[in-house]
Design a protein around this motif. Sequence first.
Motif, PDB file in Angstrom:
ATOM      1  N   GLN A   1       0.823  -1.207   0.000  1.00 23.69           N
ATOM      2  CA  GLN A   1       0.000   0.000   0.000  1.00 23.69           C
ATOM      3  C   GLN A   1       0.863   1.265   0.000  1.00 23.69           C
ATOM      4  O   GLN A   1       0.522   2.270  -0.627  1.00 23.69           O
ATOM      5  N   ARG A   2       1.976   1.209   0.687  1.00 22.55           N
ATOM      6  CA  ARG A   2       2.881   2.374   0.692  1.00 22.55           C
ATOM      7  C   ARG A   2       3.462   2.631  -0.692  1.00 22.55           C
ATOM      8  O   ARG A   2       3.680   3.785  -1.077  1.00 22.55           O
ATOM      9  N   GLU A   3       3.723   1.575  -1.437  1.00 21.47           N
ATOM     10  CA  GLU A   3       4.260   1.761  -2.784  1.00 21.47           C
ATOM     11  C   GLU A   3       3.216   2.362  -3.712  1.00 21.47           C
ATOM     12  O   GLU A   3       3.540   3.186  -4.573  1.00 21.47           O
ATOM     13  N   TYR A   4       1.959   1.967  -3.552  1.00 19.36           N
ATOM     14  CA  TYR A   4       0.896   2.629  -4.319  1.00 19.36           C
ATOM     15  C   TYR A   4       0.871   4.125  -3.975  1.00 19.36           C
ATOM     16  O   TYR A   4       0.799   4.986  -4.862  1.00 19.36           O
ATOM     17  N   ALA A   5       0.924   4.431  -2.676  1.00 16.35           N
ATOM     18  CA  ALA A   5       0.841   5.823  -2.232  1.00 16.35           C
ATOM     19  C   ALA A   5       2.027   6.642  -2.739  1.00 16.35           C
ATOM     20  O   ALA A   5       1.868   7.804  -3.123  1.00 16.35           O
ATOM     21  N   LYS A   6       3.210   6.051  -2.762  1.00 11.89           N
ATOM     22  CA  LYS A   6       4.403   6.772  -3.219  1.00 11.89           C
ATOM     23  C   LYS A   6       4.295   7.182  -4.682  1.00 11.89           C
ATOM     24  O   LYS A   6       4.948   8.142  -5.106  1.00 11.89           O
ATOM     25  N   THR A   7       3.527   6.444  -5.442  1.00 11.99           N
ATOM     26  CA  THR A   7       3.388   6.743  -6.876  1.00 11.99           C
ATOM     27  C   THR A   7       2.085   7.461  -7.192  1.00 11.99           C
ATOM     28  O   THR A   7       1.637   7.467  -8.343  1.00 11.99           O
ATOM     29  N   GLY A   8       1.455   8.065  -6.171  1.00 11.98           N
ATOM     30  CA  GLY A   8       0.317   8.944  -6.410  1.00 11.98           C
ATOM     31  C   GLY A   8      -1.050   8.310  -6.295  1.00 11.98           C
ATOM     32  O   GLY A   8      -2.062   9.000  -6.474  1.00 11.98           O
TER      33      GLY A   8
ATOM     34  N   TYR B   1      -5.822   1.714  -0.206  1.00 13.27           N
ATOM     35  CA  TYR B   1      -6.997   1.126   0.436  1.00 13.27           C
ATOM     36  C   TYR B   1      -6.884   1.211   1.955  1.00 13.27           C
ATOM     37  O   TYR B   1      -7.871   1.468   2.651  1.00 13.27           O
ATOM     38  N   VAL B   2      -5.683   1.009   2.494  1.00 19.58           N
ATOM     39  CA  VAL B   2      -5.478   1.023   3.944  1.00 19.58           C
ATOM     40  C   VAL B   2      -5.476   2.471   4.435  1.00 19.58           C
ATOM     41  O   VAL B   2      -4.630   3.279   4.035  1.00 19.58           O
ATOM     42  N   GLN B   3      -6.423   2.811   5.309  1.00 16.86           N
ATOM     43  CA  GLN B   3      -6.615   4.191   5.734  1.00 16.86           C
ATOM     44  C   GLN B   3      -5.407   4.738   6.480  1.00 16.86           C
ATOM     45  O   GLN B   3      -5.046   5.913   6.328  1.00 16.86           O
ATOM     46  N   SER B   4      -4.752   3.917   7.276  1.00 14.25           N
ATOM     47  CA  SER B   4      -3.588   4.394   8.022  1.00 14.25           C
ATOM     48  C   SER B   4      -2.461   4.815   7.089  1.00 14.25           C
ATOM     49  O   SER B   4      -1.719   5.758   7.376  1.00 14.25           O
ATOM     50  N   VAL B   5      -2.335   4.146   5.951  1.00 13.18           N
ATOM     51  CA  VAL B   5      -1.317   4.525   4.967  1.00 13.18           C
ATOM     52  C   VAL B   5      -1.706   5.838   4.289  1.00 13.18           C
ATOM     53  O   VAL B   5      -0.862   6.704   4.048  1.00 13.18           O
ATOM     54  N   ALA B   6      -3.000   6.008   4.000  1.00 13.28           N
ATOM     55  CA  ALA B   6      -3.466   7.272   3.418  1.00 13.28           C
ATOM     56  C   ALA B   6      -3.164   8.435   4.354  1.00 13.28           C
ATOM     57  O   ALA B   6      -2.724   9.507   3.911  1.00 13.28           O
ATOM     58  N   GLU B   7      -3.375   8.229   5.648  1.00  8.66           N
ATOM     59  CA  GLU B   7      -3.079   9.284   6.626  1.00  8.66           C
ATOM     60  C   GLU B   7      -1.576   9.531   6.730  1.00  8.66           C
ATOM     61  O   GLU B   7      -1.137  10.674   6.878  1.00  8.66           O
ATOM     62  N   GLU B   8      -0.803   8.490   6.628  1.00  9.14           N
ATOM     63  CA  GLU B   8       0.656   8.607   6.675  1.00  9.14           C
ATOM     64  C   GLU B   8       1.172   9.501   5.553  1.00  9.14           C
ATOM     65  O   GLU B   8       2.141  10.235   5.723  1.00  9.14           O
ATOM     66  N   PHE B   9       0.524   9.443   4.395  1.00  5.76           N
ATOM     67  CA  PHE B   9       0.958  10.223   3.235  1.00  5.76           C
ATOM     68  C   PHE B   9       0.147  11.515   3.065  1.00  5.76           C
ATOM     69  O   PHE B   9       0.268  12.192   2.041  1.00  5.76           O
ATOM     70  N   ASN B  10      -0.651  11.854   4.064  1.00  6.14           N
ATOM     71  CA  ASN B  10      -1.417  13.109   4.053  1.00  6.14           C
ATOM     72  C   ASN B  10      -2.239  13.288   2.779  1.00  6.14           C
ATOM     73  O   ASN B  10      -2.249  14.371   2.180  1.00  6.14           O
ATOM     74  N   ILE B  11      -2.923  12.242   2.377  1.00  6.89           N
ATOM     75  CA  ILE B  11      -3.735  12.310   1.165  1.00  6.89           C
ATOM     76  C   ILE B  11      -5.048  13.013   1.473  1.00  6.89           C
ATOM     77  O   ILE B  11      -5.801  12.608   2.362  1.00  6.89           O
ATOM     78  N   ILE B  12      -5.309  14.071   0.737  1.00  7.76           N
ATOM     79  CA  ILE B  12      -6.509  14.887   0.957  1.00  7.76           C
ATOM     80  C   ILE B  12      -7.710  14.240   0.276  1.00  7.76           C
ATOM     81  O   ILE B  12      -7.667  13.948  -0.932  1.00  7.76           O
TER      82      ILE B  12
END
Length: 469
Positions: free
Chosen positions: A404-411, A415-426
């Motif tokens: 999930q972190r790798e998905y977040a790193k590439t924009g 799905y995992v809410q804690s990872v979304a919060e970690e990356f400050n996704i609005i």
Amino acid sequence: MAFTEHVLQGALSSRICESAVCASGNLKSCGCSCKLTSGSHVVRCKSSSGMEFAKVAEIQRSPLVRTLAIVPVSSQLKAKGSAGSSDANEQKNFKQRKSNDRRSFIGKMTSLSLFSISLGPVFCESAGAASNFWNGSEGNGGNTAKVVKKKPVLITLAAYAVTKVAYEKITHLFAEHWLKEHGQEVKFRLSLAGSGAQARAVIDGLPADVVSLALPLDVLKIEEAGLIDSDWQKRVPNNAVPAETTVCIVTRPGNPKNITDWQDLARSDVSCLTANPKTAGVARWNFLALWGSVTVEGGSEEEAQTLIENVFRNVPVEPRDAREVSDVFYKQGLGDAMITYENEIVLTNEKIVESRGEALPYTIPPVNVRVEMSIAVVDKNARRSGVYEVAEAFVNYCFTEPAQREYAKTGFRPYVQSVAEEFNIIPVEKPWKVEEQVGEWLHVQEKFFADKGMIDVIEQNIRASRLGT
């Protein structure tokens, strides 16, 4: 030099004749040959540096045979009393025992180095580890050789183009995880193209074990073709959606045309880029985002169609996929605005900044569609390849925090809410889902994207207006 023939029985495709390699290189380049006679493969391997000849041994005897091992033998045979024998003598001995002693012979070769060759219907790739089918323990001089319990596996992942960077990382992480937990090497072959093109390729024979596509619709097409089991969305978390994105509008530096929402793209002074809805998942999401911007807010379907038609009148070219439309906009400088995935914009802007360029501004319209990527095991292919267990484990791994972190790193939006919060996704202001606002995906396909669907009607209207008819 003398040649030694080795006959390989079993349910094997004649592709072995084109794909096998011996220890000294490709069959053709090293002077060896292979032919199919009466259901058996006869491989003629000549002497070469470092080995007297190569023996070809069948590892897996089943209708699903996909791997052969080509084993250099020299000192091992001499240790068993074959020292001083010529290639011709060894050929004679081998022929005498091939009919009744093949399994015993394979069992005695566990101490030998081997080269394995994958015989997939489209790709060929070497792998360098022993197999659990080598089940004997007698080696050179009577010493017991170490037996590798699990053979390496090769997973073919067919994904839509803009997921490349994410899956390069996720596949690497999974391979490390699987090796640590199961002691088995996993290799990945990554195929990238537009989502619709990938779906058609898999249906037409691309041997993908896993697909990750831009629309559930494209996975459903593969399901309809009988390659994916009907419960694919129920077998993994979140209805088989590991991550999502949304649709954004990119503009030129300073946003000189003051483009801030969907309606601005319909203005006559705006040139807009989007990919082709017939080939690219991103373009279908763009279409649906425009549609929902009207209907979700209470507008009529006629008003939604008018908006889309006016936007597409301003589209000078329609590249095949999200990556190509980005190249046209960023590199060729065509268009005042571009509609594409948020993750594509984030990744492209990062690359521009890394090369000391200026990131382009973009806006996320408040009423926006949830672009949900789908991932699934291609059950029929994975079972046929003998990699089903690993393929299924990989799909589930995509829902874990490391992936999930790798998905977040590439924009992407994980799905995992804690990872979304970690990356400050609005969060998007007014997100909506296709199934809830428009209907099931097969209905969406029929209404908008099938032959004579709405997109065909819109493009026909645009062509007619340009021709003045």
